[in-house]
Design a protein around this motif. Sequence first.
Motif, mmCIF file in Angstrom:
data_model
loop_
_atom_site.group_PDB
_atom_site.id
_atom_site.type_symbol
_atom_site.label_atom_id
_atom_site.label_comp_id
_atom_site.label_asym_id
_atom_site.label_seq_id
_atom_site.Cartn_x
_atom_site.Cartn_y
_atom_site.Cartn_z
ATOM 1 N N ASN A 183 40.142 36.263 36.273
ATOM 2 C CA ASN A 183 40.762 35.800 37.659
ATOM 3 C C ASN A 183 41.666 36.645 38.153
ATOM 4 O OD1 ASN A 183 39.036 33.358 38.171
ATOM 5 N ND2 ASN A 183 40.069 32.554 36.367
ATOM 6 N N VAL A 184 42.595 37.491 37.405
ATOM 7 C CA VAL A 184 43.405 38.360 37.857
ATOM 8 C C VAL A 184 42.759 39.520 38.581
ATOM 9 C CG1 VAL A 184 45.228 40.228 37.188
ATOM 10 C CG2 VAL A 184 45.106 37.978 35.933
ATOM 11 N N PHE A 185 41.687 39.987 38.227
ATOM 12 C CA PHE A 185 40.959 40.938 38.624
ATOM 13 C C PHE A 185 40.317 40.435 40.270
ATOM 14 C CE2 PHE A 185 40.831 41.632 34.073
ATOM 15 C CZ PHE A 185 41.948 42.695 33.875
ATOM 16 N N ARG A 186 39.840 39.223 40.087
ATOM 17 C CA ARG A 186 39.107 38.593 41.133
ATOM 18 C C ARG A 186 40.101 38.529 42.188
ATOM 19 N NH1 ARG A 186 36.137 34.768 36.887
ATOM 20 N NH2 ARG A 186 34.254 36.105 36.386
ATOM 21 N N MET A 187 41.280 38.216 41.894
ATOM 22 C CA MET A 187 42.495 37.961 42.982
ATOM 23 C C MET A 187 42.612 39.167 43.736
ATOM 24 S SD MET A 187 45.794 38.779 43.294
ATOM 25 C CE MET A 187 46.291 38.773 41.647
ATOM 26 N N ALA A 188 42.795 40.393 42.566
ATOM 27 C CA ALA A 188 42.855 41.763 43.207
ATOM 28 C C ALA A 188 41.734 42.142 44.055
ATOM 29 C CB ALA A 188 42.939 42.723 42.064
ATOM 30 N N ALA A 189 40.413 41.800 43.738
ATOM 31 C CA ALA A 189 39.415 42.158 44.669
ATOM 32 C C ALA A 189 39.388 41.119 46.022
ATOM 33 C CB ALA A 189 38.061 41.781 44.024
ATOM 34 N N VAL A 190 39.845 39.974 45.969
ATOM 35 C CA VAL A 190 39.803 39.281 47.290
ATOM 36 C C VAL A 190 41.110 39.863 47.879
ATOM 37 C CG1 VAL A 190 40.740 37.140 48.009
ATOM 38 C CG2 VAL A 190 38.964 37.108 46.459
ATOM 39 N N SER A 191 42.163 40.140 47.414
ATOM 40 C CA SER A 191 43.407 40.724 48.288
ATOM 41 C C SER A 191 42.892 42.166 48.867
ATOM 42 C CB SER A 191 44.548 41.131 47.339
ATOM 43 O OG SER A 191 44.992 40.138 46.665
ATOM 44 N N VAL A 192 42.275 42.868 48.554
ATOM 45 C CA VAL A 192 41.729 44.227 48.941
ATOM 46 C C VAL A 192 40.806 44.000 50.100
ATOM 47 C CG1 VAL A 192 42.796 45.896 47.431
ATOM 48 C CG2 VAL A 192 40.598 44.983 47.074
ATOM 49 N N PHE A 193 39.706 42.998 49.804
ATOM 50 C CA PHE A 193 38.907 42.617 50.741
ATOM 51 C C PHE A 193 39.512 42.120 52.342
ATOM 52 C CE2 PHE A 193 35.919 39.318 52.482
ATOM 53 C CZ PHE A 193 34.868 40.294 52.856
ATOM 54 N N LEU A 194 40.590 41.190 52.020
ATOM 55 C CA LEU A 194 41.322 40.749 52.983
ATOM 56 C C LEU A 194 41.702 41.973 53.799
ATOM 57 C CD1 LEU A 194 42.851 37.553 51.586
ATOM 58 C CD2 LEU A 194 40.859 37.744 53.172
ATOM 59 N N MET A 195 42.423 43.041 53.185
ATOM 60 C CA MET A 195 43.013 44.130 53.770
ATOM 61 C C MET A 195 41.866 44.778 54.645
ATOM 62 S SD MET A 195 45.923 43.593 53.523
ATOM 63 C CE MET A 195 45.569 41.993 53.515
ATOM 64 N N LEU A 196 40.582 44.958 54.138
ATOM 65 C CA LEU A 196 39.356 45.557 54.693
ATOM 66 C C LEU A 196 39.152 44.982 56.041
ATOM 67 C CD1 LEU A 196 36.794 47.279 54.802
ATOM 68 C CD2 LEU A 196 35.804 45.752 53.564
ATOM 69 N N ILE A 197 39.266 43.510 56.128
ATOM 70 C CA ILE A 197 38.948 42.728 57.341
ATOM 71 C C ILE A 197 40.174 43.176 58.324
ATOM 72 C CG2 ILE A 197 39.004 40.478 58.203
ATOM 73 C CD1 ILE A 197 37.491 39.514 55.614
#
Length: 425
Positions: A183-197
């Motif tokens: 879930n650490v890596f999934r949190m990282a993925a969500v964080s940068v996905f929000l930055m994409l938006i």
Amino acid sequence: MSFSQRLQEVRTGFERPFWVANATEIFERLSYYAVFASLVRYLIEDLKFPTGTATTLGGIFGCAVWVMAIFGGPVADKIGFRRALSVAYFILTCAYFLVGSIGAPWLASARNSAPVLMVVVILLLPALGIALVKPSVVGTTARASKENVRSIGYSIYYTMVNIGNTMGPFLAGWIHRHMRVENVFRMAAVSVFLMLIAVLIFFKEPRRAEGETTPTVLQVIKNFGTVVSNWRFVLFLVIFSGYWVVFWQQYLILPPFVHNFVDANANTEWILITDPIIVITCTIALNAMTRRMRSFSAIILGSLITSVSWIVLALWHSVPGAYLAIAVLAIGEITQSPRYYEYISRLAPPGQQGTYMGFSFLPIGIGSCIGGWFGGKLLNHFTEVTHQPARIWWALTTVGIVTTALLWLYDKFVLPKGTGAEASA
């Protein structure tokens, strides 16, 4: 100028792209350092890689980011910062999701047939994204800020980096303690996905200054030959890589060492927060204290301080000892880091400062790559063969002191005199 006038300058001196880019930088750094803080333990404990293989893979992950950064600038300038940031955050979203999915059933076939190769490929993907983020954010800071506040803009950028560096391991530590480490890596993925938006909605391409030019990727490759031809500079980069071999062990072997040989319940990610907190709180004071010191002398002093930091852990096998060791290491970092880049800029021939500054990242990457392999060898030999774990930190201290001695010899016998490179600040 009064405080209110200066504040008004800051309020009006930056365009919206500046704030958007630097806000996204917080979350990009948050994601990167969260991943790095948990990566080696994840490879060892969950994916069952041997210790030496896991630390080597961690070193490759750190190395690729800094090496690829050399070529990211021309690409980002060619396609535009908005497009570069969008592509980068999309790549990072996929890459961090894949890191957290290495053990997933749907990757079982690739994992079983070539596990190390699969992990290497996945760990190289984030570097492609980060290589585009860094020049885009720094370039936006330059283009979207007025001349009178540009230095403040770079200070804001540096602060955003360290905020993200602090938040990443903190969140990783909380998640790792309460959930599965994936879930650490999934949190990282969500964080940068929000930055994409955020980039797609709020970021507008900053205006290019009249007459502004940047080197193409081909020119960067040609410039590599220019750098290599300067044997003094190449020798310095090779020697200084030893500093980063010592420095990166906080991410590569400290977490599994503390977990396995100090306290299995320790939050190893939180220990790593010490470095950015010291950097944020002490940089200005330490820079003021060393401002009259020659640039190269500050590099030597910082290298020595970082080297002896691991003696704390060698003598005091404890969680507080780990915190204290990182604190001393951070003091060494902020003693040498700003003066290192000052030295590089002074050493570079006229008109080649940009090329030399780009290649100044190479020791950081080389140190991570060698450090991953070397740290794994130390961890394996002194814990599983000789059962003398304290000697790991004495060995690292020795590497650091040898590096410091070589830097001193370089300063005395190799550093070109009369070029300004040896001048004080």
